[in-house]
Scaffold this active site. Structure first.
Site, PDB file in Angstrom:
ATOM      1  N   ARG A 133       3.515  -5.340   7.008  1.00 49.10           N
ATOM      2  CA  ARG A 133       3.514  -4.053   6.331  1.00 49.10           C
ATOM      3  C   ARG A 133       4.819  -3.944   5.543  1.00 49.10           C
ATOM      4  NH1 ARG A 133       1.962  -3.134  11.741  1.00 49.10           N
ATOM      5  NH2 ARG A 133      -0.191  -2.386  11.985  1.00 49.10           N
ATOM      6  N   LYS A 158       4.778  -0.806  13.480  1.00 48.62           N
ATOM      7  CA  LYS A 158       3.965   0.396  13.638  1.00 48.62           C
ATOM      8  C   LYS A 158       3.615   0.602  15.103  1.00 48.62           C
ATOM      9  CE  LYS A 158      -0.177   2.672  11.855  1.00 48.62           C
ATOM     10  NZ  LYS A 158      -1.353   2.555  10.965  1.00 48.62           N
ATOM     11  N   HIS A 223       0.651  -3.443   0.230  1.00 49.27           N
ATOM     12  CA  HIS A 223      -0.295  -3.616   1.331  1.00 49.27           C
ATOM     13  C   HIS A 223      -1.449  -4.538   0.953  1.00 49.27           C
ATOM     14  CE1 HIS A 223      -0.975  -2.193   5.408  1.00 49.27           C
ATOM     15  NE2 HIS A 223      -2.279  -2.149   5.163  1.00 49.27           N
ATOM     16  N   ARG A 226      -0.943  -7.891   2.436  1.00 52.15           N
ATOM     17  CA  ARG A 226      -1.301  -7.968   3.862  1.00 52.15           C
ATOM     18  C   ARG A 226      -2.810  -8.155   4.016  1.00 52.15           C
ATOM     19  NH1 ARG A 226       0.222  -6.243   9.182  1.00 52.15           N
ATOM     20  NH2 ARG A 226      -1.240  -4.786  10.140  1.00 52.15           N
ATOM     21  N   HIS A 249      -2.431  -5.296  15.171  1.00 53.50           N
ATOM     22  CA  HIS A 249      -3.438  -4.245  15.320  1.00 53.50           C
ATOM     23  C   HIS A 249      -3.646  -3.932  16.794  1.00 53.50           C
ATOM     24  CE1 HIS A 249      -5.511  -5.084  11.187  1.00 53.50           C
ATOM     25  NE2 HIS A 249      -4.476  -4.274  11.078  1.00 53.50           N
ATOM     26  N   TYR A 258     -12.168  -7.216   8.205  1.00 50.91           N
ATOM     27  CA  TYR A 258     -11.977  -8.324   7.271  1.00 50.91           C
ATOM     28  C   TYR A 258     -13.158  -9.289   7.285  1.00 50.91           C
ATOM     29  CZ  TYR A 258      -7.255  -6.575   6.806  1.00 50.91           C
ATOM     30  OH  TYR A 258      -6.173  -5.763   6.555  1.00 50.91           O
TER      31      TYR A 258
END
Length: 292
Positions: A133, A158, A223, A226, A249, A258
Site C-alpha cells: 500500500r 493496515k 494502489h 498493488r 489481507h 483477484y
C-alpha cells in the site's frame, strides 16, 4: 475541546484505532454536529436518519464515504455515549462490488519508465515489486531492508500489523542504486521536511504526472500497482493463500477477488461455444434487381 470529543478520543485510543481512522471519525462527527448546530449528545436516531438522507440525497456521497460517516456515528453512540439503539438504528449502506482495472506487465513497465524522478520511480517500483500500500511504502526505513533473508519489513501496516514481504533480487539492485545516489539515512524515501518521510500526496501527484506522460488510457493510482502485483502473481501460478499473506489481507475473501480478474482463470477456460460444430447460416441466394 469539549468533554464529549475528549472522551471519544480516549475511547478510540483504548481500542487502538489507526490514526487515520481516528482523524476521519472526529471530522465526521464534527460535520454531523455542525449540520444540526447541536451537540450529538442531544440528538437521537431520527437525527441520524435525517443526516444519512442528507448525505445520500443532497450531498450525493458515494456509499464508501457514507460508510465512513456511519462508522463514526456508530462508534460515538454505541461506544462513547452507550446508546442501546445505536446498532439497529444506524444502518450501513451496501457498497457496490467493483473489480479493479488491472495493468498488464507491459503497461506497468511502460508506466514506471515514464517517471522522471529517481525517488518517485523507486518508491513506485517498490510498491509494485512488493505489493505494498502507498502508506506502507512511504514509511519504509533503510533498516527494513534485509538483504540476507531477502525480505522487506512492513512496520505497522493496515490494522496495525507487522509483516514481511518479498525482496526480489531485481528490486534489491534498484534500491542499492537508489541508496548510493541519494544516501537516505532514516526513512528510505525522505520527504521535504527534515526527519519526515515523503508524503502520500507527493507520491500520488508523481503518479498522476507519470500517468499523463505514459499515455496509458487505463486509470492508474499507486494502489493500481498493488492490484497488478497480486494479479500477476496469481497468473504466474502463485497460490491464493500465499498472496493473502504477502498483501496482508485479514480475510481470504478479500484476496479471492483477484480470481475474477486473472486472465489465466477468466480467459483460459474454453467457452462451450468453441465445442460446437461449425455453425453456418442458411444459404443466401442472389436475386437480380428488377429495375436496374
Amino acid at each position: 475541546m469539549t468533554h464529549l470529543r475528549q472522551r471519544m478520543i480516549e475511547d478510540m485510543g483504548i481500542r487502538n484505532l489507526a490514526d487515520n481512522t481516528q482523524s476521519a471519525y472526529l471530522q465526521q462527527i464534527l460535520s454531523y454536529a455542525e449540520h444540526f448546530h447541536c451537540s450529538p449528545e442531544k440528538l437521537g436516531p431520527e437525527a441520524v436518519r435525517t443526516y444519512q438522507l442528507y448525505l445520500t440525497n443532497t450531498r450525493r456521497l458515494s456509499p464508501s464515504s457514507i460508510s465512513v460517516a456511519t462508522g463514526a456515528l456508530r462508534f460515538l453512540y454505541k461506544i462513547t455515549l452507550k446508546r442501546d439503539w445505536a446498532v439497529n438504528e444506524i444502518p450501513i449502506p451496501k457498497r457496490p462490488f467493483k473489480l479493479p482495472v488491472i495493468l498488464s506487465r507491459e503497461e506497468v513497465m511502460h508506466f514506471l519508465g515514464s517517471i522522471d524522478s529517481l525517488k518517485h520511480r523507486t518508491i513506485l517500483m517498490t510498491a509494485y515489486a512488493a505489493g505494498l500500500r502507498v502508506s506502507e511504502a512511504i514509511h519504509l526505513k533503510v533498516t527494513d531492508i534485509d538483504s540476507q533473508r531477502m525480505t522487506l519489513r512492513v512496520d505497522q501496516g493496515k490494522g496495525r500489523k507487522d509483516r514481511y514481504v518479498m525482496l526480489s533480487p531485481r528490486l534489491l539492485e534498484v534500491l542499492r542504486a537508489y541508496w548510493k545516489a541519494l544516501r537516505p539515512a532514516l526513512w528510505l524515501f525522505p520527504g521535504d521536511l527534515i526527519g519526515q518521510p515523503i508524503t502520500r500526496n507527493a507520491v500520488e501527484l508523481a503518479c498522476q504526472k507519470a500517468h499523463r506522460a505514459s499515455g496509458i488510457a487505463k486509470p492508474i493510482t499507486p494502489h493500481s500497482l498493488r492490484h497488478a502485483f497480486a494479479t500477476h502473481l496469481l497468473e504466474s501460478g502463485t497460490d491464493i493463500r500465499t498472496i493473502q499473506l504477502l498483501l496482508g489481507h485479514r480475510s481470504l475473501a478479500t484476496t479471492s477477488r483477484y480470481l475474477k480478474v486473472a486472465t489465466t482463470t477468466v480467459c483460459a477456460t474454453a467457452s462451450p461455444f468453441d465445442c460446437l460444430p461449425q455453425v453456418t447460416g442458411p444459404a443466401v441466394t442472389s436475386v437480380s434487381p428488377a429495375y436496374f
